[in-house]
Enzyme design. Structure first.
Site, PDB file in Angstrom:
ATOM      1  CB  CYS A   1      -0.966   0.284   1.285  1.00 55.12           C
ATOM      2  SG  CYS A   1      -2.619   0.961   0.855  1.00 55.12           S
TER       3      CYS A   1
ATOM      4  CG  HIS B   1      -3.274  -2.948   3.684  1.00 57.15           C
ATOM      5  ND1 HIS B   1      -2.236  -2.982   4.126  1.00 57.15           N
ATOM      6  CD2 HIS B   1      -4.071  -2.348   3.665  1.00 57.15           C
ATOM      7  CE1 HIS B   1      -2.015  -1.889   3.867  1.00 57.15           C
ATOM      8  NE2 HIS B   1      -2.891  -1.079   3.411  1.00 57.15           N
TER       9      HIS B   1
ATOM     10  CD  GLU C   1       0.090  -5.922   5.868  1.00 55.18           C
ATOM     11  OE1 GLU C   1       0.209  -6.345   5.005  1.00 55.18           O
ATOM     12  OE2 GLU C   1      -0.276  -4.312   5.797  1.00 55.18           O
TER      13      GLU C   1
END
Lengths: 192, 296
Positions: free
Chosen positions: A78, A175, A177
């Site tokens: 991002c 994302h 994560e």
């Protein structure tokens, strides 16, 4: 164990640190120049790219980071993708220029336009990691508008590249994560 | 295991994660918003008056003027937050239509409902709410808040209440982690919080959403203080634009948030700042003048 830096100026560095631990690597939260010599690769996390840029300039870290990127693997998500791109629009903004992509900031709109989607990753991604759909969390995300010079597209959403690689660089506009799926992080660890 | 009822949980807690380590600044016009963004703010809070002016001028404080918020949205690329009155779910509906990135259901404005908070699970837009203790934080999370901030005492320029609140929240979480499973139901009753959330905190030792600090931060050292105590980012209200040199102070607080554990760099950030905003002695405020007691 591989030591992976997470640029921790601002943003979701904690989430990346936790994902790295789950993927079997040791995270190093990089706030100072000296830490760059202790790591095998670097993740530039999500967050606000304008804030990170300001802090890179305030702390005279910009050139060190660009230099690190010319030698070692870097993975950006991002805001990290925006910092790694050669060309940034909406508005135009300075970047490390590591990857041959053109990227448009906040291209889906505001937070109300953020979304979680299930992607069909490309066969190459599945072959190198594991088969299965990829949950992609887009938060005020940018869109990659163009790729050049042998950038490989590993996954697309609505016809736009959302996960790409170029040599030792990996970039996602979503994302990984923030999900339990560790395949994208594992792919990055393979580059180290 | 607590399952969060809000289907937008991942993207909304996610946006709060993206704001960690940053400074969210109160701004009242486009020019201030630009100063904030140029300094490195990770978001701005658009409002009509900063808390210290609301305190001074009195009267009913409401959601900001739409034109001001739109102008700020047009000016910056970072997230734009805005405040709704406690319990005023229609202000929140309007802010959602305006596409603000985060809604602060805030004690700084005059409460619209003295019993109920907004049912935040009904909104796609994320909410942040203030809290003075763990029970209050968990009640707000149960209602759908995806970010918690300490209330502190807004517009006071005095850090003492924010310190009290972050210390209380952290201490109450630590206590849960060492309690027996058989004690948690009783503790949930004491905290006046849902048992499932109390169990979640007991297991993880932290809130299930990012935990920020607000209310009285006026200097780089104030920001670093609450972050060393466990806050993951800071909101600065009156502290920047009521100081003598807002741009310098904004930059200094952004640097302090990044370097909160580094006293040498905090010294650097604290130089040449001009005058901080004037502060208030909380002990001398009348009960009715406190903003932190709003919210239930």
């Amino acid at each position: 164990m591989k030591k992976v830096g997470v640029l921790s100026l601002q943003g979701d560095f904690a989430a990346h640190g936790a994902a790295l631990e789950r993927a079997g690597a040791e995270p190093v939260f990089v706030r100072e120049r000296e830490q760059l010599s202790q790591i095998d690769g670097l993740i530039i996390p999500g967050g606000e790219s304008t804030t990170m840029l300001k802090l890179l300039r305030y702390e005279n870290l910009f050139d060190d980071l660009a230099e690190f990127g010319r030698r070692k693997p870097v993975f950006g998500t991002c805001a990290g993708a925006i910092l790694m791109a050669k060309d940034v629009t909406n508005p135009a903004q300075e970047s490390l220029g590591l990857v041959d992509i053109a990227i448009e900031r906040n291209a889906y709109g505001r937070q109300i336009d953020s979304r979680v989607v299930e992607l069909e990753p490309g066969p190459d991604f599945e072959k190198r990691t594991a088969p299965g759909k990829l949950e992609a969390v887009f938060i005020r995300a940018p869109i990659i508008r163009g790729v050049q010079n042998g950038v490989k597209v590993l996954a697309e959403y609505e016809g736009d590249p959302v996960l790409i690689e170029q040599g030792r660089y990996l970039v996602s506009t979503f994302h990984p994560e923030l999900t339990k799926d560790l395949r994208v992080h594992s792919l990055f660890l393979e580059k180290l | 295991m607590f399952t969060f009822s809000n289907q937008w949980w991942t993207i909304n807690v996610g946006l709060a994660e993206m704001l960690k380590g940053g400074v969210i600044m109160d701004v009242t016009n486009a020019e201030q918003a630009r100063i904030a963004e140029d300094a490195g703010a990770s978001a701005v809070m658009a409002l009509e008056r900063v808390p210290s002016d609301i305190r001074k001028e009195g009267g009913v404080a409401r959601m900001a003027n739409i034109a001001i918020m739109e102008e700020i949205q047009k000016t910056v690329t970072i997230p734009v937050m805005a405040k709704a009155r406690i319990g005023h779910f229609v202000e929140a509906q309007v802010l959602e239509m305006l596409k603000v990135d985060f809604i602060d259901e805030s004690e700084v404005l005059t409460p619209a409902d003295e019993e109920n908070h907004i049912d935040k699970n009904l909104f796609k837009t994320p909410f942040v709410c203030g809290a003075r203790n763990l029970g209050e934080a968990l009640r707000r999370i149960a209602e759908g808040a995806t970010m918690i901030r300490t209330k502190g005492e807004a517009g006071s320029g005095n850090i003492v209440e924010a310190v009290r609140h972050i210390r209380t929240i952290i201490k109450e979480m630590k206590q849960l982690t060492v309690m027996g499973k058989d004690e948690l139901a009783h503790q949930a009753k004491n905290l006046q919080a849902p048992l499932e959330l109390v169990k979640w905190v007991a297991e993880h030792g932290k809130l299930p959403v990012p935990n920020f600090s607000a209310g009285g931060i006026a200097t780089p050292a104030d920001a670093a203080l609450v972050m060393q105590l466990g806050a993951e980012a800071v909101f600065v209200g009156s502290g920047i634009f009521k100081s003598s040199d807002p741009s310098a102070r904004a930059i200094a607080i952004v640097k302090a948030a990044k370097n909160y554990q580094n006293p040498e760099k905090l010294l650097e950030a604290s130089r040449q700042l001009g005058e901080a905003m004037p502060g208030l002695d909380i002990a001398k405020l009348a009960e009715g003048e406190l903003m932190q007691t709003r919210g239930w």
